[in-house]
Design a protein around this motif. Structure first.
Motif, PDB file in Angstrom:
ATOM      1  N   ILE A  82      -4.726   4.394  27.413  1.00  0.00           N
ATOM      2  CA  ILE A  82      -5.632   3.509  28.160  1.00  0.00           C
ATOM      3  C   ILE A  82      -6.860   4.246  28.703  1.00  0.00           C
ATOM      4  CG2 ILE A  82      -5.813   1.925  30.127  1.00  0.00           C
ATOM      5  CD1 ILE A  82      -4.152   0.844  27.844  1.00  0.00           C
ATOM      6  N   PRO A  83      -6.742   5.396  29.374  1.00  0.00           N
ATOM      7  CA  PRO A  83      -7.951   6.074  29.861  1.00  0.00           C
ATOM      8  C   PRO A  83      -8.888   6.494  28.731  1.00  0.00           C
ATOM      9  CG  PRO A  83      -5.973   7.002  30.877  1.00  0.00           C
ATOM     10  CD  PRO A  83      -5.523   6.105  29.781  1.00  0.00           C
ATOM     11  N   ILE A  84      -8.321   6.848  27.570  1.00  0.00           N
ATOM     12  CA  ILE A  84      -9.164   7.251  26.437  1.00  0.00           C
ATOM     13  C   ILE A  84      -9.957   6.049  25.930  1.00  0.00           C
ATOM     14  CG2 ILE A  84      -9.137   8.239  24.117  1.00  0.00           C
ATOM     15  CD1 ILE A  84      -6.390   9.466  24.851  1.00  0.00           C
ATOM     16  N   ILE A  85      -9.264   4.921  25.749  1.00  0.00           N
ATOM     17  CA  ILE A  85      -9.951   3.705  25.278  1.00  0.00           C
ATOM     18  C   ILE A  85     -10.995   3.254  26.294  1.00  0.00           C
ATOM     19  CG2 ILE A  85      -9.585   1.268  24.694  1.00  0.00           C
ATOM     20  CD1 ILE A  85      -6.755   2.096  23.742  1.00  0.00           C
ATOM     21  N   PHE A  86     -10.631   3.305  27.569  1.00  0.00           N
ATOM     22  CA  PHE A  86     -11.569   2.903  28.626  1.00  0.00           C
ATOM     23  C   PHE A  86     -12.830   3.772  28.607  1.00  0.00           C
ATOM     24  CE2 PHE A  86     -12.854   3.419  33.170  1.00  0.00           C
ATOM     25  CZ  PHE A  86     -13.313   2.123  33.373  1.00  0.00           C
ATOM     26  N   ALA A  87     -12.649   5.094  28.457  1.00  0.00           N
ATOM     27  CA  ALA A  87     -13.801   6.003  28.440  1.00  0.00           C
ATOM     28  C   ALA A  87     -14.655   5.770  27.202  1.00  0.00           C
ATOM     29  CB  ALA A  87     -13.306   7.454  28.493  1.00  0.00           C
ATOM     30  N   LEU A  88     -13.996   5.549  26.067  1.00  0.00           N
ATOM     31  CA  LEU A  88     -14.755   5.314  24.826  1.00  0.00           C
ATOM     32  C   LEU A  88     -15.590   4.043  24.920  1.00  0.00           C
ATOM     33  CD1 LEU A  88     -12.035   6.211  22.153  1.00  0.00           C
ATOM     34  CD2 LEU A  88     -14.180   7.429  22.542  1.00  0.00           C
ATOM     35  N   LEU A  89     -14.979   2.970  25.436  1.00  0.00           N
ATOM     36  CA  LEU A  89     -15.696   1.692  25.518  1.00  0.00           C
ATOM     37  C   LEU A  89     -16.810   1.738  26.551  1.00  0.00           C
ATOM     38  CD1 LEU A  89     -12.701  -0.823  25.228  1.00  0.00           C
ATOM     39  CD2 LEU A  89     -14.320  -0.128  23.450  1.00  0.00           C
ATOM     40  N   LEU A  90     -16.496   2.290  27.726  1.00  0.00           N
ATOM     41  CA  LEU A  90     -17.512   2.299  28.793  1.00  0.00           C
ATOM     42  C   LEU A  90     -18.668   3.243  28.479  1.00  0.00           C
ATOM     43  CD1 LEU A  90     -17.809   0.759  31.418  1.00  0.00           C
ATOM     44  CD2 LEU A  90     -16.903   2.740  32.640  1.00  0.00           C
ATOM     45  N   GLY A 113      -8.273   4.711  35.730  1.00  0.00           N
ATOM     46  CA  GLY A 113      -9.668   5.045  36.034  1.00  0.00           C
ATOM     47  C   GLY A 113      -9.834   6.517  36.349  1.00  0.00           C
ATOM     48  N   TRP A 114      -8.962   7.022  37.211  1.00  0.00           N
ATOM     49  CA  TRP A 114      -9.051   8.443  37.592  1.00  0.00           C
ATOM     50  C   TRP A 114      -8.759   9.345  36.404  1.00  0.00           C
ATOM     51  CZ3 TRP A 114     -11.166  10.851  41.490  1.00  0.00           C
ATOM     52  CH2 TRP A 114     -10.833  12.186  41.744  1.00  0.00           C
ATOM     53  N   SER A 115      -7.788   8.938  35.575  1.00  0.00           N
ATOM     54  CA  SER A 115      -7.427   9.756  34.412  1.00  0.00           C
ATOM     55  C   SER A 115      -8.538   9.789  33.372  1.00  0.00           C
ATOM     56  CB  SER A 115      -6.150   9.206  33.769  1.00  0.00           C
ATOM     57  OG  SER A 115      -5.085   9.211  34.692  1.00  0.00           O
ATOM     58  N   SER A 116      -9.442   8.808  33.412  1.00  0.00           N
ATOM     59  CA  SER A 116     -10.497   8.750  32.399  1.00  0.00           C
ATOM     60  C   SER A 116     -11.653   9.698  32.694  1.00  0.00           C
ATOM     61  CB  SER A 116     -11.036   7.315  32.286  1.00  0.00           C
ATOM     62  OG  SER A 116     -11.716   6.955  33.477  1.00  0.00           O
ATOM     63  N   ILE A 117     -11.683  10.286  33.892  1.00  0.00           N
ATOM     64  CA  ILE A 117     -12.822  11.133  34.280  1.00  0.00           C
ATOM     65  C   ILE A 117     -13.018  12.270  33.288  1.00  0.00           C
ATOM     66  CG2 ILE A 117     -13.595  12.819  35.992  1.00  0.00           C
ATOM     67  CD1 ILE A 117     -12.573  11.028  38.140  1.00  0.00           C
ATOM     68  N   ARG A 153     -21.974   1.604  16.044  1.00  0.00           N
ATOM     69  CA  ARG A 153     -21.257   2.183  17.188  1.00  0.00           C
ATOM     70  C   ARG A 153     -19.806   2.505  16.852  1.00  0.00           C
ATOM     71  NH1 ARG A 153     -23.171  -0.993  22.654  1.00  0.00           N
ATOM     72  NH2 ARG A 153     -25.366  -0.379  22.565  1.00  0.00           N
ATOM     73  N   ILE A 154     -19.159   1.587  16.127  1.00  0.00           N
ATOM     74  CA  ILE A 154     -17.745   1.783  15.803  1.00  0.00           C
ATOM     75  C   ILE A 154     -17.570   3.009  14.913  1.00  0.00           C
ATOM     76  CG2 ILE A 154     -15.704   0.772  14.743  1.00  0.00           C
ATOM     77  CD1 ILE A 154     -16.546  -0.614  17.275  1.00  0.00           C
ATOM     78  N   LYS A 155     -18.423   3.134  13.897  1.00  0.00           N
ATOM     79  CA  LYS A 155     -18.302   4.279  12.993  1.00  0.00           C
ATOM     80  C   LYS A 155     -18.602   5.586  13.710  1.00  0.00           C
ATOM     81  CE  LYS A 155     -18.922   2.221   8.445  1.00  0.00           C
ATOM     82  NZ  LYS A 155     -19.673   2.235   7.182  1.00  0.00           N
ATOM     83  N   ARG A 156     -19.615   5.571  14.594  1.00  0.00           N
ATOM     84  CA  ARG A 156     -19.923   6.796  15.353  1.00  0.00           C
ATOM     85  C   ARG A 156     -18.763   7.163  16.267  1.00  0.00           C
ATOM     86  NH1 ARG A 156     -24.273   5.704  18.689  1.00  0.00           N
ATOM     87  NH2 ARG A 156     -24.680   3.630  17.854  1.00  0.00           N
ATOM     88  N   MET A 157     -18.107   6.131  16.819  1.00  0.00           N
ATOM     89  CA  MET A 157     -16.967   6.390  17.701  1.00  0.00           C
ATOM     90  C   MET A 157     -15.811   7.008  16.904  1.00  0.00           C
ATOM     91  SD  MET A 157     -14.928   3.648  20.079  1.00  0.00           S
ATOM     92  CE  MET A 157     -16.430   2.985  20.780  1.00  0.00           C
ATOM     93  N   ILE A 158     -15.595   6.477  15.698  1.00  0.00           N
ATOM     94  CA  ILE A 158     -14.455   6.933  14.890  1.00  0.00           C
ATOM     95  C   ILE A 158     -14.704   8.315  14.290  1.00  0.00           C
ATOM     96  CG2 ILE A 158     -13.139   6.452  12.783  1.00  0.00           C
ATOM     97  CD1 ILE A 158     -13.538   3.460  13.373  1.00  0.00           C
ATOM     98  N   TYR A 159     -15.935   8.544  13.803  1.00  0.00           N
ATOM     99  CA  TYR A 159     -16.197   9.771  13.047  1.00  0.00           C
ATOM    100  C   TYR A 159     -16.844  10.880  13.875  1.00  0.00           C
ATOM    101  CZ  TYR A 159     -15.045   6.948   8.980  1.00  0.00           C
ATOM    102  OH  TYR A 159     -14.377   6.158   8.083  1.00  0.00           O
ATOM    103  N   ILE A 160     -17.333  10.578  15.092  1.00  0.00           N
ATOM    104  CA  ILE A 160     -17.963  11.635  15.904  1.00  0.00           C
ATOM    105  C   ILE A 160     -17.230  11.804  17.235  1.00  0.00           C
ATOM    106  CG2 ILE A 160     -20.057  12.333  17.102  1.00  0.00           C
ATOM    107  CD1 ILE A 160     -21.675  10.875  14.987  1.00  0.00           C
ATOM    108  N   THR A 161     -17.178  10.726  18.012  1.00  0.00           N
ATOM    109  CA  THR A 161     -16.657  10.855  19.378  1.00  0.00           C
ATOM    110  C   THR A 161     -15.169  11.219  19.404  1.00  0.00           C
ATOM    111  OG1 THR A 161     -18.273   9.177  20.040  1.00  0.00           O
ATOM    112  CG2 THR A 161     -16.561   9.752  21.625  1.00  0.00           C
TER     113      THR A 161
END
Length: 323
Positions: free
Chosen positions: A111-119, A195-199, A223-231
């Motif tokens: 959840i913190p990983i997904i939250f950080a990626l989306l935000l 939220g705290w874990s996403s910092i 955005r999706i491809k950059r998220m998958i292949y870079i971030t």
């Protein structure tokens, strides 16, 4: 020229002073002396509260008596551990601890990983900071308060039963129902901590070279491809290290939360090692047995962390591990 001769001419070999290294260390010390001085209170805190109390583990091998102290109490060896392994109550709390921790890791770790990626993809800075701040707030609220809030939400007169009542469902006392209690524990734990874990993931994403994204945009990546292949690939070392750290706490199911939310009706599914140790040690004053169970938990946590670290090193290399 022999290897020994070459080594003998190197600074620091056979007791020769490493003049360059010494000068470099003095320069580094002068450069970072303010940071080093600021670090002293934290180091003292760790030594005083984490390392000095370790000698108290002696109690796990003694029939500890307060009047005789650590060194005067009778030595019983592994008797407390044998008692624990013969106690059905110990296996019940061990099972509850492992189940609750595994549920938290499976459902809560991503959840913190997904939250950080989306935000991180949100461009409106004001909205982004507002959401971040709101997600951090529960971390600073005590579980005494959070426990009361969640117990009210899931009470007979709470909003959950009110919503279910709109669909004709009879009210349920969720906090006293063994079928729902573990799910409520995991859900509220994730809600309070994601939220705290996403910092750390926000910090890692911020450190990614923006030129990589710019080049991908030129190549037509969305955005999706950059998220998958870079971030995500560049986040993998951080994710791996956080997973290794979380493995050390697999038997740490959250004393504060459970102690403030459980009740005798749900002991069979909610009683964990920490609450068991609390009852045995501080309520029943069986200090030796409680310390033995606590030591067992720490040793298992250490073994799991070393195993996870070793697997991460073997699979991904040194960048994916703690050491």
């Amino acid at each position: 020229m022999s290897k020994t001769t070459v080594l003998a001419r190197r600074p620091g070999w056979n007791g020769q002073p490493k003049t360059g290294d010494a000068k470099s260390k003095r320069h580094a010390f002068k450069k970072y002396r303010v940071l080093l001085i600021m670090m002293i209170p934290s180091v003292l805190y760790v030594i005083i509260f984490n390392y000095v109390p370790i000698y108290g583990l002696l109690i796990a091998f003694e029939d500890f008596q307060i009047t005789k102290g650590f060194f005067g109490s009778p030595w019983v060896g592994l008797a407390h551990f044998e008692k624990a392994f013969r106690d059905p109550g110990f296996y019940l709390v061990l099972k509850n601890t492992v189940l609750i921790s595994v549920y938290r890791m499976v459902f809560g770790f991503p959840i913190p990983i997904i939250f950080a990626l989306l935000l991180s993809e949100v461009k409106n800075v004001k909205f982004k900071k507002t959401v971040q701040t709101a997600s951090y707030l529960p971390h600073f609220i005590s579980w005494i308060i959070l426990g009361g809030i969640f117990m009210s939400i899931f009470s007979l007169e709470g909003p959950v039963n009110a919503i279910l009542g709109m669909f004709g469902v009879d009210p349920k006392l969720f906090m006293a129902d063994t079928s729902y209690f573990r799910s409520i524990l995991v859900f509220t734990s994730i809600l309070a901590g994601f939220g705290w874990s996403s910092i750390i993931y926000f910090a890692a994403i911020t450190g990614i070279d923006p030129h990589l994204h710019e080049a991908a945009v030129v190549d037509g990546a969305g955005r999706i491809k950059r998220m998958i292949y870079i971030t995500i690939p560049l986040l993998m070392p951080v994710i791996s290290i956080m997973l290794v750290l979380s493995m050390s706490g697999i038997l740490d199911a959250g004393f504060d939360q459970i102690f403030n939310m459980y009740n005798p009706q749900v002991y069979d599914v909610a009683d964990i090692i920490d609450t068991y140790v609390y009852r045995k040690g501080l309520v029943e004053m069986d200090y030796g047995y409680a310390t033995a169970v606590g030591l067992f938990k720490s040793v298992i946590g250490l073994i799991l962390m070393l195993t996870a670290n070793g697997l991460a090193r073997r699979i991904g290399g040194g960048d994916y591990t703690l050491w």
